[in-house]
Enzyme design. Structure first.
Site, PDB file in Angstrom:
ATOM      1  N   LEU A 146      50.787 -13.480  -6.707  1.00 35.45           N
ATOM      2  CA  LEU A 146      51.082 -14.063  -5.402  1.00 35.45           C
ATOM      3  C   LEU A 146      52.444 -14.730  -5.519  1.00 35.45           C
ATOM      4  O   LEU A 146      52.733 -15.384  -6.526  1.00 35.45           O
ATOM      5  CB  LEU A 146      50.027 -15.108  -5.003  1.00 35.45           C
ATOM      6  CG  LEU A 146      48.622 -14.614  -4.647  1.00 35.45           C
ATOM      7  CD1 LEU A 146      47.727 -15.798  -4.297  1.00 35.45           C
ATOM      8  CD2 LEU A 146      48.652 -13.615  -3.504  1.00 35.45           C
ATOM      9  N   ASP A 147      53.275 -14.570  -4.499  1.00 36.92           N
ATOM     10  CA  ASP A 147      54.592 -15.194  -4.514  1.00 36.92           C
ATOM     11  C   ASP A 147      54.468 -16.711  -4.624  1.00 36.92           C
ATOM     12  O   ASP A 147      53.453 -17.298  -4.251  1.00 36.92           O
ATOM     13  CB  ASP A 147      55.362 -14.862  -3.224  1.00 36.92           C
ATOM     14  CG  ASP A 147      55.695 -13.392  -3.106  1.00 36.92           C
ATOM     15  OD1 ASP A 147      55.668 -12.685  -4.131  1.00 36.92           O
ATOM     16  OD2 ASP A 147      55.981 -12.958  -1.973  1.00 36.92           O
ATOM     17  N   TYR A 148      55.524 -17.334  -5.073  1.00 34.57           N
ATOM     18  CA  TYR A 148      55.602 -18.795  -5.184  1.00 34.57           C
ATOM     19  C   TYR A 148      55.196 -19.460  -3.868  1.00 34.57           C
ATOM     20  O   TYR A 148      54.451 -20.442  -3.859  1.00 34.57           O
ATOM     21  CB  TYR A 148      57.045 -19.174  -5.557  1.00 34.57           C
ATOM     22  CG  TYR A 148      57.362 -20.649  -5.496  1.00 34.57           C
ATOM     23  CD1 TYR A 148      56.995 -21.511  -6.525  1.00 34.57           C
ATOM     24  CD2 TYR A 148      58.071 -21.181  -4.415  1.00 34.57           C
ATOM     25  CE1 TYR A 148      57.289 -22.868  -6.476  1.00 34.57           C
ATOM     26  CE2 TYR A 148      58.377 -22.535  -4.352  1.00 34.57           C
ATOM     27  CZ  TYR A 148      57.990 -23.374  -5.391  1.00 34.57           C
ATOM     28  OH  TYR A 148      58.293 -24.717  -5.339  1.00 34.57           O
TER      29      TYR A 148
END
Length: 270
Positions: free
Chosen positions: A58-60
């Site tokens: 999952l992206d930041y």
């Protein structure tokens, strides 16, 4: 922010990742990671006594359901599900403006954006080339509610990635003209007012042979007073805020129901 465990057994720990947090980092001084919050600082390294295996990303800026394997065998097992596209992933997002559709399929290939040298930014690509390789990508979208955020048109949508490309949901939404609220990168660094990017992995279904793990978080946005106080609803297309209602809208998007709904397909014409 705390990392909440949604499920744990001998093979997996599934957590609700907060927004603006890394999954892991090779920098030992970086403590804002999921790994640091639920295990030892080196838990993502193979040299760790009890290494964790991050089988999805999952992206930041993205929050929500994140599956982590506790051993290599478990990682390979769930990895095969992702590889064969047997998993089902559902995201909630708030988009800028009101889409002209109620349900849509976005089928733009995605490749690295060569104009962003040194930055990890992707873009929709008409055709792959030696200088810009690309992979086919497909996202299904269902509009749940329209309204305004800080007086500007916005919409709550359900996103189902059929494929799993880097930044796929963010790129696809941006390409059709509806960036995700608070997405600094894909708004060309313009959308800075919201306190977060409004993209949340709300449900993950892992159909193992012996059992199916169906993990879901609570509705992520309206429990946040910073968002709820700035949102004015105009039209609810589908109820979705309870767990039961959310499962129902997932069924709608799974079955690709378009009868009586405004439908649109986005793809590059040959």
């Amino acid at each position: 922010m705390a990392v909440t465990k949604l499920h744990e057994d001998d093979d997996y720990v599934i957590v609700n990742k907060p927004y603006d947090m890394f999954i892991n980092s090779n920098d030992e001084s970086e403590k804002n990671t999921v790994a640091c919050r639920i295990a030892s600082h080196d838990s993502h390294l193979s040299t760790s006594v009890n290494p964790l295996h991050f089988v999805q990303r999952l992206d930041y800026s993205t929050s929500g359901v994140l599956c982590i394997a506790k051993n290599k065998k478990a990682a390979a097992r769930v990895g095969r599900l992702f590889e064969k596209r047997l998993t089902r992933k559902y995201y909630m997002a708030v988009l800028r403006r009101h889409p002209p559709f109620e349900v849509a399929d976005i089928k733009y290939a995605i490749g690295v954006d060569p104009s962003e040298e040194g930055a990890h930014r992707m873009r929709a690509v008409r055709a792959a080339s030696p200088t810009c390789p690309a992979r086919a990508a497909h996202t299904r979208v269902l509009t749940l509610e329209s309204g305004t955020y800080c007086g500007e048109p916005a919409s709550v949508v359900l996103l189902k990635p059929i494929t799993g490309r880097s930044h796929q949901l963010r790129v696809h939404c941006m390409t059709i003209g509806h960036t995700i609220l608070g997405d600094y990168t894909y708004s060309n660094r313009a959308d800075t007012a919201p306190h977060r990017m409004f993209l949340h992995a709300t449900r993950l279904v892992l159909p193992f042979q012996s059992n199916t793990l169906d993990i879901q978080t609570e509705e992520p946005f309206f429990a946040d007073e910073q968002f709820a106080s700035k949102w004015e609803s105009e039209k609810v297309f589908f109820k979705y805020r309870s767990r039961e209602d959310f499962v129902s809208v997932c069924d709608v998007i799974d079955e690709n129901r378009i009868d009586g709904l405004r439908y649109q397909e986005f793809c590059f014409q040959e």
